[in-house]
Design a protein around this motif. Sequence first.
Motif, PDB file in Angstrom:
ATOM      1  N   ASN A 102       0.700  -0.702  -0.115  1.00 28.87           N
ATOM      2  CA  ASN A 102       0.157   0.168   0.199  1.00 28.87           C
ATOM      3  C   ASN A 102       0.642   1.639   0.316  1.00 28.87           C
ATOM      4  O   ASN A 102       1.611   1.808   1.378  1.00 28.87           O
ATOM      5  CB  ASN A 102      -1.145  -0.305   1.032  1.00 28.87           C
ATOM      6  CG  ASN A 102      -1.799   1.431   1.249  1.00 28.87           C
ATOM      7  OD1 ASN A 102      -1.694   2.151   0.695  1.00 28.87           O
ATOM      8  ND2 ASN A 102      -2.713   1.212   2.138  1.00 28.87           N
ATOM      9  N   TYR A 103       1.109   1.712  -1.153  1.00 28.45           N
ATOM     10  CA  TYR A 103       2.098   3.141  -1.336  1.00 28.45           C
ATOM     11  C   TYR A 103       1.214   3.897  -1.530  1.00 28.45           C
ATOM     12  O   TYR A 103       1.608   4.926  -1.361  1.00 28.45           O
ATOM     13  CB  TYR A 103       2.994   2.595  -2.533  1.00 28.45           C
ATOM     14  CG  TYR A 103       3.981   1.326  -2.651  1.00 28.45           C
ATOM     15  CD1 TYR A 103       5.003   1.702  -1.098  1.00 28.45           C
ATOM     16  CD2 TYR A 103       3.730   0.338  -3.682  1.00 28.45           C
ATOM     17  CE1 TYR A 103       5.960  -0.036  -1.208  1.00 28.45           C
ATOM     18  CE2 TYR A 103       4.477  -0.719  -3.006  1.00 28.45           C
ATOM     19  CZ  TYR A 103       5.480  -0.577  -2.164  1.00 28.45           C
ATOM     20  OH  TYR A 103       5.899  -1.894  -1.735  1.00 28.45           O
ATOM     21  N   ALA A 104      -0.350   4.028  -1.882  1.00 22.84           N
ATOM     22  CA  ALA A 104      -0.710   5.484  -2.403  1.00 22.84           C
ATOM     23  C   ALA A 104      -2.174   4.752  -1.736  1.00 22.84           C
ATOM     24  O   ALA A 104      -2.971   4.610  -1.894  1.00 22.84           O
ATOM     25  CB  ALA A 104      -1.024   5.557  -3.136  1.00 22.84           C
ATOM     26  N   GLN A 105      -2.474   5.818  -0.199  1.00 20.30           N
ATOM     27  CA  GLN A 105      -3.732   5.050   0.321  1.00 20.30           C
ATOM     28  C   GLN A 105      -5.286   6.125   0.337  1.00 20.30           C
ATOM     29  O   GLN A 105      -6.222   5.730   0.215  1.00 20.30           O
ATOM     30  CB  GLN A 105      -3.661   5.361   2.059  1.00 20.30           C
ATOM     31  CG  GLN A 105      -4.826   5.486   2.799  1.00 20.30           C
ATOM     32  CD  GLN A 105      -5.513   3.862   2.753  1.00 20.30           C
ATOM     33  OE1 GLN A 105      -4.966   3.213   2.240  1.00 20.30           O
ATOM     34  NE2 GLN A 105      -6.388   3.966   2.727  1.00 20.30           N
ATOM     35  N   ASP A 106      -4.656   7.783  -0.105  1.00 21.91           N
ATOM     36  CA  ASP A 106      -5.555   8.630  -0.021  1.00 21.91           C
ATOM     37  C   ASP A 106      -4.793   9.643  -0.372  1.00 21.91           C
ATOM     38  O   ASP A 106      -3.541   9.457  -0.006  1.00 21.91           O
ATOM     39  CB  ASP A 106      -5.921   9.367   0.953  1.00 21.91           C
ATOM     40  CG  ASP A 106      -7.240   9.628   1.184  1.00 21.91           C
ATOM     41  OD1 ASP A 106      -7.525  10.334   0.523  1.00 21.91           O
ATOM     42  OD2 ASP A 106      -8.119   9.434   2.727  1.00 21.91           O
ATOM     43  N   THR A 107      -5.821  10.668  -1.344  1.00 23.35           N
ATOM     44  CA  THR A 107      -5.173  11.701  -1.967  1.00 23.35           C
ATOM     45  C   THR A 107      -5.953  12.701  -1.242  1.00 23.35           C
ATOM     46  O   THR A 107      -7.081  12.693  -1.277  1.00 23.35           O
ATOM     47  CB  THR A 107      -4.706  11.763  -3.216  1.00 23.35           C
ATOM     48  OG1 THR A 107      -6.033  11.318  -4.031  1.00 23.35           O
ATOM     49  CG2 THR A 107      -3.617  10.852  -3.854  1.00 23.35           C
ATOM     50  N   ASP A 108      -5.292  14.310  -1.435  1.00 29.07           N
ATOM     51  CA  ASP A 108      -6.109  15.565  -1.452  1.00 29.07           C
ATOM     52  C   ASP A 108      -5.118  16.298  -1.913  1.00 29.07           C
ATOM     53  O   ASP A 108      -4.153  16.805  -2.595  1.00 29.07           O
ATOM     54  CB  ASP A 108      -6.227  16.058   0.165  1.00 29.07           C
ATOM     55  CG  ASP A 108      -7.564  15.571   0.359  1.00 29.07           C
ATOM     56  OD1 ASP A 108      -8.739  16.048   0.013  1.00 29.07           O
ATOM     57  OD2 ASP A 108      -7.409  14.761   2.192  1.00 29.07           O
ATOM     58  N   LEU A 109      -6.639  17.439  -3.019  1.00 28.41           N
ATOM     59  CA  LEU A 109      -5.801  18.109  -3.978  1.00 28.41           C
ATOM     60  C   LEU A 109      -6.060  19.537  -3.241  1.00 28.41           C
ATOM     61  O   LEU A 109      -6.363  20.255  -2.741  1.00 28.41           O
ATOM     62  CB  LEU A 109      -6.815  18.676  -5.536  1.00 28.41           C
ATOM     63  CG  LEU A 109      -5.665  19.167  -6.277  1.00 28.41           C
ATOM     64  CD1 LEU A 109      -4.888  19.147  -6.721  1.00 28.41           C
ATOM     65  CD2 LEU A 109      -7.461  19.359  -7.366  1.00 28.41           C
ATOM     66  N   SER A 110      -4.381  20.444  -3.735  1.00 30.12           N
ATOM     67  CA  SER A 110      -4.630  22.061  -2.840  1.00 30.12           C
ATOM     68  C   SER A 110      -5.707  22.990  -3.828  1.00 30.12           C
ATOM     69  O   SER A 110      -5.966  22.053  -5.078  1.00 30.12           O
ATOM     70  CB  SER A 110      -3.169  22.434  -3.258  1.00 30.12           C
ATOM     71  OG  SER A 110      -2.457  22.576  -4.648  1.00 30.12           O
ATOM     72  N   ARG A 111      -5.493  24.116  -2.786  1.00 27.60           N
ATOM     73  CA  ARG A 111      -7.006  24.806  -3.269  1.00 27.60           C
ATOM     74  C   ARG A 111      -6.761  25.134  -4.981  1.00 27.60           C
ATOM     75  O   ARG A 111      -7.175  25.782  -5.502  1.00 27.60           O
ATOM     76  CB  ARG A 111      -6.845  26.059  -2.062  1.00 27.60           C
ATOM     77  CG  ARG A 111      -8.063  27.045  -2.870  1.00 27.60           C
ATOM     78  CD  ARG A 111      -8.393  27.708  -0.364  1.00 27.60           C
ATOM     79  NE  ARG A 111      -9.361  28.516  -1.309  1.00 27.60           N
ATOM     80  CZ  ARG A 111      -8.893  29.686  -1.158  1.00 27.60           C
ATOM     81  NH1 ARG A 111      -8.287  30.068  -0.552  1.00 27.60           N
ATOM     82  NH2 ARG A 111     -10.705  30.712  -1.681  1.00 27.60           N
ATOM     83  N   ASP A 112      -5.454  25.592  -4.850  1.00 29.21           N
ATOM     84  CA  ASP A 112      -4.419  26.177  -6.552  1.00 29.21           C
ATOM     85  C   ASP A 112      -4.453  25.456  -7.226  1.00 29.21           C
ATOM     86  O   ASP A 112      -4.149  25.588  -8.369  1.00 29.21           O
ATOM     87  CB  ASP A 112      -3.615  26.922  -6.075  1.00 29.21           C
ATOM     88  CG  ASP A 112      -2.640  26.287  -5.995  1.00 29.21           C
ATOM     89  OD1 ASP A 112      -2.624  25.012  -5.697  1.00 29.21           O
ATOM     90  OD2 ASP A 112      -1.640  26.612  -5.572  1.00 29.21           O
ATOM     91  N   GLY A 113      -5.240  23.590  -7.201  1.00 31.92           N
ATOM     92  CA  GLY A 113      -4.957  22.557  -7.987  1.00 31.92           C
ATOM     93  C   GLY A 113      -3.822  22.875  -8.217  1.00 31.92           C
ATOM     94  O   GLY A 113      -3.677  21.574  -9.582  1.00 31.92           O
ATOM     95  N   ARG A 114      -2.179  22.803  -7.700  1.00 29.52           N
ATOM     96  CA  ARG A 114      -0.871  22.527  -8.224  1.00 29.52           C
ATOM     97  C   ARG A 114      -0.111  21.977  -7.741  1.00 29.52           C
ATOM     98  O   ARG A 114       0.727  21.059  -8.032  1.00 29.52           O
ATOM     99  CB  ARG A 114      -0.348  24.307  -8.279  1.00 29.52           C
ATOM    100  CG  ARG A 114      -1.060  24.827  -9.415  1.00 29.52           C
ATOM    101  CD  ARG A 114       0.248  26.277 -10.018  1.00 29.52           C
ATOM    102  NE  ARG A 114      -0.665  26.898 -10.892  1.00 29.52           N
ATOM    103  CZ  ARG A 114      -0.537  26.871 -11.846  1.00 29.52           C
ATOM    104  NH1 ARG A 114       0.303  25.379 -12.157  1.00 29.52           N
ATOM    105  NH2 ARG A 114      -1.110  27.283 -13.054  1.00 29.52           N
ATOM    106  N   VAL A 115      -0.407  20.890  -6.124  1.00 31.03           N
ATOM    107  CA  VAL A 115       0.184  20.312  -5.129  1.00 31.03           C
ATOM    108  C   VAL A 115      -1.045  19.168  -5.008  1.00 31.03           C
ATOM    109  O   VAL A 115      -1.844  18.873  -4.655  1.00 31.03           O
ATOM    110  CB  VAL A 115       0.520  20.839  -4.274  1.00 31.03           C
ATOM    111  CG1 VAL A 115       1.021  19.506  -3.262  1.00 31.03           C
ATOM    112  CG2 VAL A 115       1.762  21.936  -4.372  1.00 31.03           C
ATOM    113  N   LEU A 116      -0.227  17.812  -4.804  1.00 26.27           N
ATOM    114  CA  LEU A 116      -1.480  17.045  -4.693  1.00 26.27           C
ATOM    115  C   LEU A 116      -0.535  16.535  -3.123  1.00 26.27           C
ATOM    116  O   LEU A 116       0.738  16.052  -3.566  1.00 26.27           O
ATOM    117  CB  LEU A 116      -1.322  15.790  -5.418  1.00 26.27           C
ATOM    118  CG  LEU A 116      -1.836  14.233  -5.452  1.00 26.27           C
ATOM    119  CD1 LEU A 116      -3.157  14.679  -5.691  1.00 26.27           C
ATOM    120  CD2 LEU A 116      -1.564  13.368  -6.182  1.00 26.27           C
TER     121      LEU A 116
END
Length: 401
Positions: A102-116
Amino acid sequence: MKIKTFLLIAIVSLLSFSGIRMWQERTFGTGSMESATALAAESREVAFVANAVGATVSILDVSTRQVVDEIDVTPDGKTVGFFRDPVQYFAQSLVEERGGKNYAQDTDLSRDGRVLFVSRGFLADVVAIDLKSHDIIWRTPIAGLRSDHMDITPDGTRLFVSAVIRGGNIVEVLDTRTGDKLGHFQTGDWPHDVHVSSDGSKAYAASLGDMEVDVRDRNPDGDAYRITEVDANSLSILREYRFDAGIRPFQISGSRRRLFAQLSNTHSLVAHDLQSDTPVDRLDLPVKEGVSEEDWDFEAPHHGLALSPDENSLCIAGRASDYAAFVDAGSLSLQAVIDVGNAPSWSVFSADGSLCLLANTRSDDVSFVSRDSQTEIARVPTGRGPKHITLGQVPVDLLDK
């Protein structure tokens, strides 16, 4: 040179080297990056699909239903070095033996859409990744043996991350710019899904109960099976809601009155009134013929619950029976069951509410299901073991490169 002097020099040198290496590991990345400003550029809606086994995130253009990019989320390696996290260095192989890679459990995107932001499961950390360069900006270890689900505050400044296994039963709060830890709050045993309210004032964390012991022994003192509500700024506990089983994905209405949840070891969906702290309704979902507990993953035959933007519909991932189900959120009545890929394990609505996307863990693809026609309209291959989907707006200059 006397032996004592030699030993002293050796010990001091070893400690100095170890300290420098630990500092280097803890400060890994390009530094910090401001990403909490509002999105200003022209953008498109994309889906970030966390491929837990493949150690990648597939980026799907929602309108074209095509993979437009892929990110390697482990450019720093798939094992935890001793100087990064001594406990995880010894524990990683043990937890992977039990739970799989399990190398990628969850993700979220920054408010400006440029950072994960990626919660990297059994690497027990969170990384911030620059979507333009794919470089790691910062890397922060999370307490315990597994970093789990996350949520980002509406203003884009903080991440709430569950420390699910042997982490002291806490949710940690990270600064999205630097990765610095800002604090934490206590939860029930084994915190899992976590959400911040739409107005940013509250945070909620759900408890699974200790899955390393028999289910009969998980809640003897009432320390499990609860949702903890906290003030999102002070992190002080405001209230706790108790359930009769481990809480899987859950959703909370914009008014913060109604909660919907999936529970461990059941094929049920429950609705709960948060103001009066009372159960409202329960829906038993269909089970395909021949499906047994052997088809469940991690005691969760259903794992994926999305609330439509208008809050009228729920989209449910029937993981054991390989379907998506639409449920009326008001009456908690079943509207439709649609066959999708193998083992759908997460669901999310598009911004306009017309589509439900589901991550099919065993068939390595994502199903696009139309809410209007109640049919699967596309199935798009992704990486190995897709586990989670985050939808968001990304500047087109990052997609058309």
